[in-house]
Design an enzyme around this catalytic site. Structure first.
Site, mmCIF file in Angstrom:
data_model
loop_
_atom_site.group_PDB
_atom_site.id
_atom_site.type_symbol
_atom_site.label_atom_id
_atom_site.label_comp_id
_atom_site.label_asym_id
_atom_site.label_seq_id
_atom_site.Cartn_x
_atom_site.Cartn_y
_atom_site.Cartn_z
ATOM 1 N N HIS A 188 0.811 -1.218 0.000
ATOM 2 C CA HIS A 188 0.000 0.000 0.000
ATOM 3 C C HIS A 188 0.847 1.272 0.000
ATOM 4 C CE1 HIS A 188 0.861 -0.599 4.321
ATOM 5 N NE2 HIS A 188 0.785 0.710 4.400
ATOM 6 N N HIS A 208 5.039 8.525 13.355
ATOM 7 C CA HIS A 208 4.199 7.376 13.686
ATOM 8 C C HIS A 208 5.057 6.163 14.030
ATOM 9 C CE1 HIS A 208 5.177 6.343 9.566
ATOM 10 N NE2 HIS A 208 4.368 5.304 9.510
#
Length: 314
Positions: free
Chosen positions: A115, A179
């Site tokens: 992705h 993140h």
């Protein structure tokens, strides 16, 4: 010729653990505006800098950088699957040029991507196969990692090569910002996970892939409730980083070590090196100006979510 750039965060959690509708509408509007600007630019070639998440690259051979002379997206987390339209001869020429410039770039004629590559092509171009693409993997999770300086030099080398092509070139940087989702680490892996990280994870059974994806979804749901469950997002760092990019000061990042970046913003923040490579590349085309800056921390996606464009002025 002119060049355009767009850097965009990605998340496999889009559509699985989404923020409030007003936030989702805001993000979708930002992406739609970027898509319109890209369509108006009408790129003839895309150079996509993106990471992997142990779906295509493993510790059997883990290069810092790899150019896909052929590439296929696996379609994880519902992302688009299929072959990327890589112009083979152009990719080969790019690899030779980058190597001659002193950057040790690996090549793959059967690169498997996830992705991280598929989302920007879907969101910004409408699909995997819309424009010829040179897919460039930058290792963002598997230590030892490339540093900012070497990544910048990679981008500069690719920028110099593409600036000679007489094409409208779109540079895409995919990933980040701050993140740290639950990504396995070789040093902490049990025997089964170690085997997967050493290469057997390239062809996961469907049931195991579903369990893996569900673990990420569950982690996001917990993070929304209690942001102490994972490394916190760092909006201050994210915005400082975007400002450095906008001001053309990416060389200052050379002094930031990988260990420092992990501590400040999370172990998966190294994906922002795709942004650095993209900005370094467009700089080879001459003067440029940024536009379309957007940032919002989105716990549901375990990401400081950013979007930033730039266009050449010559």
């Amino acid at each position: 010729m002119h060049a355009y750039l767009h850097c965009l965060s990605h998340s496999p959690l889009v559509g699985y653990v989404d923020p409030a509708q007003e936030v989702l509408d805001e993000v979708n509007g930002v992406i739609a505006s970027a898509r319109e600007r890209i369509a108006a630019f009408s790129p003839e070639l895309v150079v996509l800098f993106a990471p992997d998440h142990y779906n295509g690259f493993f510790y059997d051979v883990m290069p810092p950088f790899c150019l896909g002379v052929g590439a296929t997206a696996i379609g994880d987390f519902g992302s688009a699957a299929g072959e990327l339209p890589v112009p083979v001869e152009l990719a080969e020429a790019c690899a030779h040029a980058v190597m001659k410039s002193g950057i040790d770039l690996a090549v793959s004629y059967c690169m498997q991507v996830d992705h991280g590559f598929a989302q920007p092509l879907e969101f910004l171009l409408g699909g995997l196969d819309k424009v010829p693409v040179l897919p460039v993997f930058i290792n963002g999770v598997a230590t030892p990692l490339p540093g900012f300086q070497r990544t910048r030099m990679l981008g500069e080398a690719i920028g110099r090569f593409t600036s000679t092509l007489n094409k409208r070139v779109l540079f895409l940087g995919a990933g980040g910002l701050s993140h740290q989702p639950p990504v396995p680490e070789l040093a902490k892996a049990d025997a089964h996970m170690r085997d997967r990280l050493l290469g057997s994870g390239k062809d996961l059974p469907a049931t195991e892939r579903e369990l893996r994806q569900q673990r990420v979804i569950s982690a996001a749901e917990k993070f929304v409730e209690d942001q102490r469950t994972l490394h916190p997002l760092n909006p201050i760092w994210d915005n400082q980083f975007m400002t450095l990019l906008e001001q053309g000061r990416i060389q200052e990042l050379d002094a930031v070590s990988n260990e420092e970046l992990s501590a400040i913003a999370g172990k998966s923040t190294h994906e922002i090196k795709t942004w650095v490579a993209a900005f370094a590349a467009i700089s080879a085309f001459g003067n440029w100006r940024s536009e379309g800056r957007y940032y919002r921390p989105i716990p549901e996606w375990i990401a400081g979510f950013g979007s930033l464009s730039a266009r050449t002025e010559n």
